[in-house]
Enzyme design. Structure first.
Site, PDB file in Angstrom:
ATOM      1  CB  CYS A 312      17.880 -15.686  -5.691  1.00 20.67           C
ATOM      2  SG  CYS A 312      19.158 -16.600  -6.550  1.00 20.67           S
ATOM      3  CB  ALA A 313      11.946 -14.976  -6.377  1.00 18.58           C
ATOM      4  N   PRO A 315      11.826 -16.803  -0.180  1.00 12.77           N
ATOM      5  CG  PRO A 315      11.319 -16.446   2.064  1.00 12.77           C
ATOM      6  CD  PRO A 315      12.466 -16.490   1.102  1.00 12.77           C
ATOM      7  N   GLY A 316      10.118 -14.805  -1.039  1.00 12.23           N
ATOM      8  CA  GLY A 316       9.300 -13.839  -1.775  1.00 12.23           C
ATOM      9  C   GLY A 316       9.130 -12.465  -1.165  1.00 12.23           C
ATOM     10  N   GLY A 317       9.828 -12.165  -0.090  1.00 12.75           N
ATOM     11  CA  GLY A 317       9.661 -10.846   0.536  1.00 12.75           C
ATOM     12  C   GLY A 317       9.794  -9.706  -0.471  1.00 12.75           C
ATOM     13  CG  ASP A 336      14.350 -19.700  -4.987  1.00 11.95           C
ATOM     14  OD1 ASP A 336      14.741 -18.586  -4.553  1.00 11.95           O
ATOM     15  OD2 ASP A 336      14.751 -20.779  -4.515  1.00 11.95           O
ATOM     16  CG  ASP A 364      20.887 -24.280 -10.785  1.00 12.21           C
ATOM     17  OD1 ASP A 364      21.278 -23.107 -10.979  1.00 12.21           O
ATOM     18  OD2 ASP A 364      21.594 -25.132 -10.238  1.00 12.21           O
ATOM     19  CG  ASP A 382      17.717 -10.782  -2.116  1.00 14.69           C
ATOM     20  OD1 ASP A 382      18.649 -10.097  -1.665  1.00 14.69           O
ATOM     21  OD2 ASP A 382      16.818 -11.256  -1.405  1.00 14.69           O
ATOM     22  CB  CYS A 435      20.432 -10.107   4.135  1.00 16.19           C
ATOM     23  SG  CYS A 435      20.473 -11.899   4.154  1.00 16.19           S
TER      24      CYS A 435
HETATM   25  C1  LIG Z   1      18.556 -14.660   0.058  1.00 20.26           C
HETATM   26  S1  LIG Z   1      17.444 -15.822  -0.466  1.00 20.26           S
HETATM   27  C2  LIG Z   1      16.332 -14.847  -1.404  1.00 20.26           C
HETATM   28  C3  LIG Z   1      15.372 -14.086  -0.540  1.00 20.26           C
HETATM   29  C4  LIG Z   1      14.253 -13.444  -1.351  1.00 20.26           C
HETATM   30  N1  LIG Z   1      14.733 -12.625  -2.413  1.00 20.26           N
HETATM   31  C5  LIG Z   1      13.349 -12.641  -0.471  1.00 20.26           C
HETATM   32  O1  LIG Z   1      13.418 -11.403  -0.465  1.00 20.26           O
HETATM   33  O2  LIG Z   1      12.549 -13.258   0.244  1.00 20.26           O
HETATM   34  C6  LIG Z   1      18.325 -16.671  -1.695  1.00 20.26           C
HETATM   35  C7  LIG Z   1      17.510 -17.637  -2.519  1.00 20.26           C
HETATM   36  O3  LIG Z   1      18.378 -18.130  -3.547  1.00 20.26           O
HETATM   37  C8  LIG Z   1      17.901 -19.393  -3.903  1.00 20.26           C
HETATM   38  N2  LIG Z   1      18.931 -20.071  -4.722  1.00 20.26           N
HETATM   39  C9  LIG Z   1      20.102 -20.574  -4.310  1.00 20.26           C
HETATM   40  N3  LIG Z   1      20.769 -21.113  -5.334  1.00 20.26           N
HETATM   41  C10 LIG Z   1      20.016 -20.936  -6.432  1.00 20.26           C
HETATM   42  C11 LIG Z   1      20.162 -21.279  -7.796  1.00 20.26           C
HETATM   43  N4  LIG Z   1      21.246 -21.929  -8.229  1.00 20.26           N
HETATM   44  N5  LIG Z   1      19.183 -20.954  -8.647  1.00 20.26           N
HETATM   45  C12 LIG Z   1      18.077 -20.307  -8.208  1.00 20.26           C
HETATM   46  N6  LIG Z   1      17.879 -19.967  -6.918  1.00 20.26           N
HETATM   47  C13 LIG Z   1      18.833 -20.269  -6.048  1.00 20.26           C
HETATM   48  C14 LIG Z   1      17.595 -20.027  -2.584  1.00 20.26           C
HETATM   49  O4  LIG Z   1      16.674 -21.082  -2.752  1.00 20.26           O
HETATM   50  C15 LIG Z   1      17.003 -18.860  -1.799  1.00 20.26           C
HETATM   51  O5  LIG Z   1      15.596 -18.887  -1.859  1.00 20.26           O
END
Ligand SMILES: C[S@@+](CC[C@H](N)C(=O)[O-])C[C@H]1O[C@@H](n2cnc3c(N)ncnc32)[C@H](O)[C@@H]1O
Length: 497
Positions: A312-313, A315-317, A336, A364, A382, A435
């Site tokens: 779940c990458a 916005p990429g931090g 993502d 997904d 994440d 988080c």
């Molecule tokens: C907590 S954020 C990730 C933050 C990221 N790792 C960072 O450090 O910037 C969670 C992410 O999960 C993604 N997400 C939610 N459901 C998902 C799914 N079923 N498959 C893939 N990604 C998913 C969201 O789009 C979101 O970008």
């Protein structure tokens, strides 16, 4: 916080003088003046005749507010806590009238029980309630300059909602009425605004108090309300070291501290705007990233040459920090579901010169995992979460998160954990992070996962992060109160088969 304004009223109440002019405006009193004929239901004793009677305001709230004022300003503590109404009804209403400018109907047994409960409870929980009230005011000065009676009305409302679990909107309406009649319409509006905010966040407050205890919950609320500090990560992929970053901050006269936990990070309390204006972020020389997120990457421990799946990458931090730690060798596969955020990730990777080691997959995770043969020795999930660990930076979450979201999020976290685990090769690791500071999104999810997947076991994170961040169970946990960082959690799970 509460000031001396009503002392005159209370001293006169305590000494049983002839009622002095009440603390209200005559306009307001007139509106609510009710003749004794309204008391025909036998609720009033003859001595109440000709007094201003208000049948709209709930008697237990009016009496509680006045008792609390007498206790705070008149030193009448013990008597008032024990006053059970026996023979005190007339006195009580006398105090109410002298203070508020009107009488209510007499208290019945239920009202009396409520008064005792509310007055005793409000005193016991005052510090906690005041922190809560303060945290929902616009700013500290609003709380500090609040008139004493208004503050008592709010304390009563907060206690009724948080501790007595009374129907919140009824509590709001009743206390608004009291503030309007006893003070003025504007005071009612203020009570309305603050109590309605409380209704939205009540579930969070109750949760924190349950998991952390009263003291720590207060400290967490203070942290959430404090001005956030930010950290900057020097971008090694562009040849920038932390020393370079420090030199730049010095030249911009931005106060900063180097991170005690991460070699590439510098903490900035004020002056982030200067850094933005200087263009370093736009040029990809550094990025804004909280150390708590950086420490999750330390748990992943990316090494040059490794292939890492970031589930779940966007916005990429974390993707970008992991990529910079690969030193040009290896790959981070960034998956993502959010196409727009994934595009931003791709552009930032280019800007930060790590695009050679990042590839993006728009999918997904749940369906992608079913059909993909991908395997790796390191998989990061994440997960999407409540964000309850980052409220100092994301105040909006406070108003938008609902208790109902938690159930949905937990289901999604379970599904994503199952999906991510299929990528992990034998002997490889799955890192689950959030988080959030909520155990139901953290420890409980891991525990449930291990029941479903006995082929995984917990590998304590001591090797990766300072011991101060390692929980008894071997997880990484950044605690806003203890570490003055955002809240974050990570589990390092090894696949044994
Ligand atoms: C907590 S954020 C990730 C933050 C990221 N790792 C960072 O450090 O910037 C969670 C992410 O999960 C993604 N997400 C939610 N459901 C998902 C799914 N079923 N498959 C893939 N990604 C998913 C969201 O789009 C979101 O970008």
């Amino acid at each position: 916080m509460a000031h001396l304004l009503p002392l005159r009223v209370f001293l006169s109440s305590q000494t049983q003088e002839t009622p002095s002019k009440p603390l209200k405006l005559s306009k307001r009193s007139n509106n609510h003046k009710t003749s004794i004929s309204t008391a025909k239901k036998g609720l009033l004793s003859p001595s109440h005749k000709m007094h201003k009677l208000n049948l709209e305001v709930s008697p237990h709230r009016a009496v509680s507010a006045v008792r609390l004022m007498r206790i705070e300003f008149g030193g009448a503590f013990a008597d008032l806590l024990n006053e059970k109404g026996k023979g005190s009804g007339d006195n009580e209403m006398g105090y109410v009238e002298r203070t508020l400018g009107f009488r209510t109907r007499d208290l019945d047994d239920r009202d009396l029980r409520l008064v005792t409960d509310i007055v005793g409870g409000t005193i016991r929980w005052r510090r906690y309630l005041d922190h809560l009230i303060g945290s929902l005011c616009h700013d500290e000065s609003m709380f500090r300059s609040m008139e004493p009676l208004l503050l008592q009305v709010l304390r009563i409302g907060f206690y009724e909602i948080v501790k007595l679990n009374m129907p919140p909107y009824a509590v709001v309406d009743e206390n608004v009425k009291l503030a309007k009649v006893a003070l003025r319409p504007g005071a009612g509006n203020m009570v309305n605004g603050i109590l309605r905010k409380l209704v939205l966040v009540k579930w969070m407050v109750r949760r924190w108090t349950k998991y952390l205890g009263q003291e720590e919950a207060i400290q967490l609320m203070m942290w959430n309300n404090s001005d956030p500090s930010f950290s900057l990560r020097a971008n090694a992929a562009k040849g920038i070291t932390r020393d370079d970053l420090v030199m730049q901050l010095n030249s911009l006269k931005v106060p900063h501290e180097v991170s005690l936990h991460l070699d590439d990070f510098v903490r900035v309390k004020i002056g982030l705007q200067n850094v933005i204006r200087a263009g370093w972020l736009k040029e990809g020389l550094c990025s804004v990233q909280d150390e708590s997120a950086g420490l999750v990457v330390s748990v992943v421990d990316p090494q040059p040459g490794e292939d890492i799946i970031d589930c779940c990458a966007a916005p990429g931090g974390k993707t970008l920090y992991m990529a910079s730690r690969l030193r040009g060798k290896g790959k981070v596969h960034a998956i993502d579901i959010n196409k727009g955020c994934l595009r931003i990730l791709k552009e930032t990777a280019k800007l930060q010169k790590v695009d050679g080691v990042v590839d993006t997959i728009h999918a997904d995770l749940r369906t992608f995992a079913e059909n993909s043969p991908m395997k790796s020795g390191k998989v990061l999930l994440d997960a999407p979460c409540s964000g309850l660990g980052v409220l100092s930076k994301r105040a909006d979450l406070r108003w938008n998160r609902r208790l109902e979201d938690m159930k949905q999020l937990k289901n999604l976290q379970d599904e994503l954990l199952d999906a991510a685990s299929t990528f992990v090769s034998s002997g490889g690791v799955l890192i689950y992070s959030t988080c959030s500071i909520d155990p139901e999104e953290n420890e409980d999810r891991v525990e449930a996962f291990l029941v479903r997947h006995p082929e995984f076991r917990i590998d304590p994170v001591n090797r990766y992060v300072p011991s101060d961040f390692v929980t008894k169970q071997g997880f990484y946990f950044s605690d806003p109160v203890k570490h003055s960082l955002d809240g974050a959690f990570a589990a390092h799970l090894v696949r044994t088969l």
